[in-house]
Design an enzyme around this catalytic site. Structure first.
Site, PDB file in Angstrom:
ATOM      1  N   ASP A  33      33.861 -29.359 -27.425  1.00 61.67           N
ATOM      2  CA  ASP A  33      35.187 -29.966 -27.618  1.00 61.67           C
ATOM      3  C   ASP A  33      35.108 -31.048 -28.697  1.00 61.67           C
ATOM      4  O   ASP A  33      35.896 -31.092 -29.643  1.00 61.67           O
ATOM      5  CB  ASP A  33      35.635 -30.564 -26.273  1.00 61.67           C
ATOM      6  CG  ASP A  33      37.114 -30.913 -26.227  1.00 61.67           C
ATOM      7  OD1 ASP A  33      37.541 -31.480 -25.218  1.00 61.67           O
ATOM      8  OD2 ASP A  33      37.829 -30.611 -27.206  1.00 61.67           O
ATOM      9  N   SER A 122      32.059 -23.799 -19.732  1.00 57.57           N
ATOM     10  CA  SER A 122      31.620 -24.419 -18.474  1.00 57.57           C
ATOM     11  C   SER A 122      30.112 -24.548 -18.315  1.00 57.57           C
ATOM     12  O   SER A 122      29.651 -25.078 -17.285  1.00 57.57           O
ATOM     13  CB  SER A 122      32.182 -23.653 -17.252  1.00 57.57           C
ATOM     14  OG  SER A 122      33.554 -23.921 -17.089  1.00 57.57           O
ATOM     15  N   GLY A 124      27.997 -26.378 -19.987  1.00 56.89           N
ATOM     16  CA  GLY A 124      27.428 -27.675 -20.356  1.00 56.89           C
ATOM     17  C   GLY A 124      27.737 -28.709 -19.297  1.00 56.89           C
ATOM     18  O   GLY A 124      27.268 -28.629 -18.162  1.00 56.89           O
TER      19      GLY A 124
HETATM   20  N1  APR Z   1      29.000 -24.697 -31.065  1.00 57.27           N
HETATM   21  C1  APR Z   1      28.820 -23.788 -30.070  1.00 57.27           C
HETATM   22  N2  APR Z   1      28.512 -24.136 -28.800  1.00 57.27           N
HETATM   23  C2  APR Z   1      28.373 -25.465 -28.540  1.00 57.27           C
HETATM   24  C3  APR Z   1      28.556 -26.463 -29.531  1.00 57.27           C
HETATM   25  C4  APR Z   1      28.873 -26.026 -30.835  1.00 57.27           C
HETATM   26  N3  APR Z   1      29.065 -26.899 -31.845  1.00 57.27           N
HETATM   27  N4  APR Z   1      28.352 -27.690 -28.939  1.00 57.27           N
HETATM   28  C5  APR Z   1      28.044 -27.453 -27.649  1.00 57.27           C
HETATM   29  N5  APR Z   1      28.047 -26.127 -27.394  1.00 57.27           N
HETATM   30  C6  APR Z   1      27.759 -25.424 -26.142  1.00 57.27           C
HETATM   31  C7  APR Z   1      26.951 -26.149 -25.119  1.00 57.27           C
HETATM   32  O1  APR Z   1      25.563 -26.090 -25.447  1.00 57.27           O
HETATM   33  C8  APR Z   1      27.277 -25.335 -23.873  1.00 57.27           C
HETATM   34  O2  APR Z   1      26.458 -24.171 -23.821  1.00 57.27           O
HETATM   35  O3  APR Z   1      28.986 -25.186 -25.495  1.00 57.27           O
HETATM   36  C9  APR Z   1      28.730 -24.901 -24.117  1.00 57.27           C
HETATM   37  C10 APR Z   1      29.757 -25.619 -23.268  1.00 57.27           C
HETATM   38  O4  APR Z   1      29.341 -26.950 -23.016  1.00 57.27           O
HETATM   39  P1  APR Z   1      30.395 -28.171 -23.045  1.00 57.27           P
HETATM   40  O5  APR Z   1      30.843 -28.394 -24.422  1.00 57.27           O
HETATM   41  O6  APR Z   1      29.754 -29.307 -22.292  1.00 57.27           O
HETATM   42  O7  APR Z   1      31.662 -27.627 -22.229  1.00 57.27           O
HETATM   43  P2  APR Z   1      31.894 -27.467 -20.666  1.00 57.27           P
HETATM   44  O8  APR Z   1      30.627 -27.302 -19.902  1.00 57.27           O
HETATM   45  O9  APR Z   1      32.945 -26.389 -20.552  1.00 57.27           O
HETATM   46  O10 APR Z   1      32.520 -28.871 -20.233  1.00 57.27           O
HETATM   47  C11 APR Z   1      33.807 -29.193 -20.706  1.00 57.27           C
HETATM   48  O11 APR Z   1      33.060 -31.291 -21.572  1.00 57.27           O
HETATM   49  O12 APR Z   1      33.225 -31.947 -23.758  1.00 57.27           O
HETATM   50  C12 APR Z   1      33.823 -32.041 -22.527  1.00 57.27           C
HETATM   51  O13 APR Z   1      36.153 -32.323 -23.026  1.00 57.27           O
HETATM   52  C13 APR Z   1      35.189 -31.425 -22.507  1.00 57.27           C
HETATM   53  O14 APR Z   1      35.703 -32.325 -20.359  1.00 57.27           O
HETATM   54  C14 APR Z   1      35.348 -31.140 -21.044  1.00 57.27           C
HETATM   55  C15 APR Z   1      33.955 -30.700 -20.625  1.00 57.27           C
END
Ligand code: APR
Length: 201
Positions: A33, A122, A124
């Site tokens: 995000d 989801s 991360g």
């Molecule tokens: N490109 C591709 N994948 C990425 C990138 C990127 N630039 N950055 C991170 N990821 C991957 C992470 O390694 C993970 O495998 O995206 C996946 C999802 O992780 P998160 O971004 O933490 O998303 P999520 O687990 O769905 O949690 C969402 O985190 O950032 C906040 O605002 C968001 O509250 C929400 C929560």
């Protein structure tokens, strides 16, 4: 067509639609995000702030998806979806995650997108077990591709090797033969891979 697996930064892909793993406020965050908002520029947050709030602090409920322009990203659209927070698997997490993929594909089709890239929604901050999430990603995208023409190009983006391998295993278990998938790109290939994806589809 096969479901593609690609390792790298989703913000570099010149596909028609990239999916953002957002939160219900749509006001940005960390992880993918944060990366998408940084790469898209301040206009993306402005677009999100203009979206209606269904209730205080909620512009997109978990399991749903909304689209905005992609602003300074090479993509055309950002599809903001909100994955479930993993608790124990007893709170509809799998159905909500499946909805994120299926509804994003429905919206992409409606927008006329011919290519779409998903992060590991989801997996991360929200703590979803990687292989279970990869199974859902593989099952939903393969089911869609077997019953719809567009978007014709569906890419599962891994940000690390563990996720790349989980996607490969899940796609193979779901019936997509391994030899059809892109090899894990070497760093030089990654640039080429990104370049090869650069033209909008
Ligand atoms: N490109 C591709 N994948 C990425 C990138 C990127 N630039 N950055 C991170 N990821 C991957 C992470 O390694 C993970 O495998 O995206 C996946 C999802 O992780 P998160 O971004 O933490 O998303 P999520 O687990 O769905 O949690 C969402 O985190 O950032 C906040 O605002 C968001 O509250 C929400 C929560």
């Amino acid at each position: 067509m096969k479901i593609e697996v690609w390792q790298g930064d989703i913000t570099t892909l010149a596909v028609d639609a990239i999916v953002n793993a957002a939160n219900e406020s749509l006001l940005g965050g960390g992880g993918v995000d944060g990366a998408i908002h940084r790469a898209a520029g301040p206009g993306l947050l402005q677009s999100c702030e203009q979206l209606p709030q269904l209730r205080p602090g909620v512009r997109c409920p978990t399991g749903e998806v909304v689209a905005t322009d992609a602003h300074e990203l090479p993509a055309r659209f950002v599809l903001h979806t909100v994955g479930p927070v993993w608790h124990d698997g007893q709170r509809d997490e799998s159905a909500l995650l499946a909805n994120c993929y299926w509804k994003s594909l429905q919206l992409a089709e409606k927008l006329g997108a011919r290519s779409i890239a998903f992060p590991a929604i989801s997996c991360g901050v929200y703590g979803y077990p990687l292989y279970r999430a990869a199974e859902i990603a593989a099952t939903e995208t393969l089911a869609w591709q077997r019953s719809h023409r567009e978007p014709r190009r569906i890419i599962l983006v891994a940000y690390n090797t563990a996720t790349f391998k989980a996607y490969q295993q899940a796609l193979s278990a779901a019936g997509q033969t391994l030899d059809d998938e892109s090899e894990a790109p070497r760093s030089s290939d990654r640039a080429i891979a990104a370049q090869s994806l650069m033209p909008a589809f």
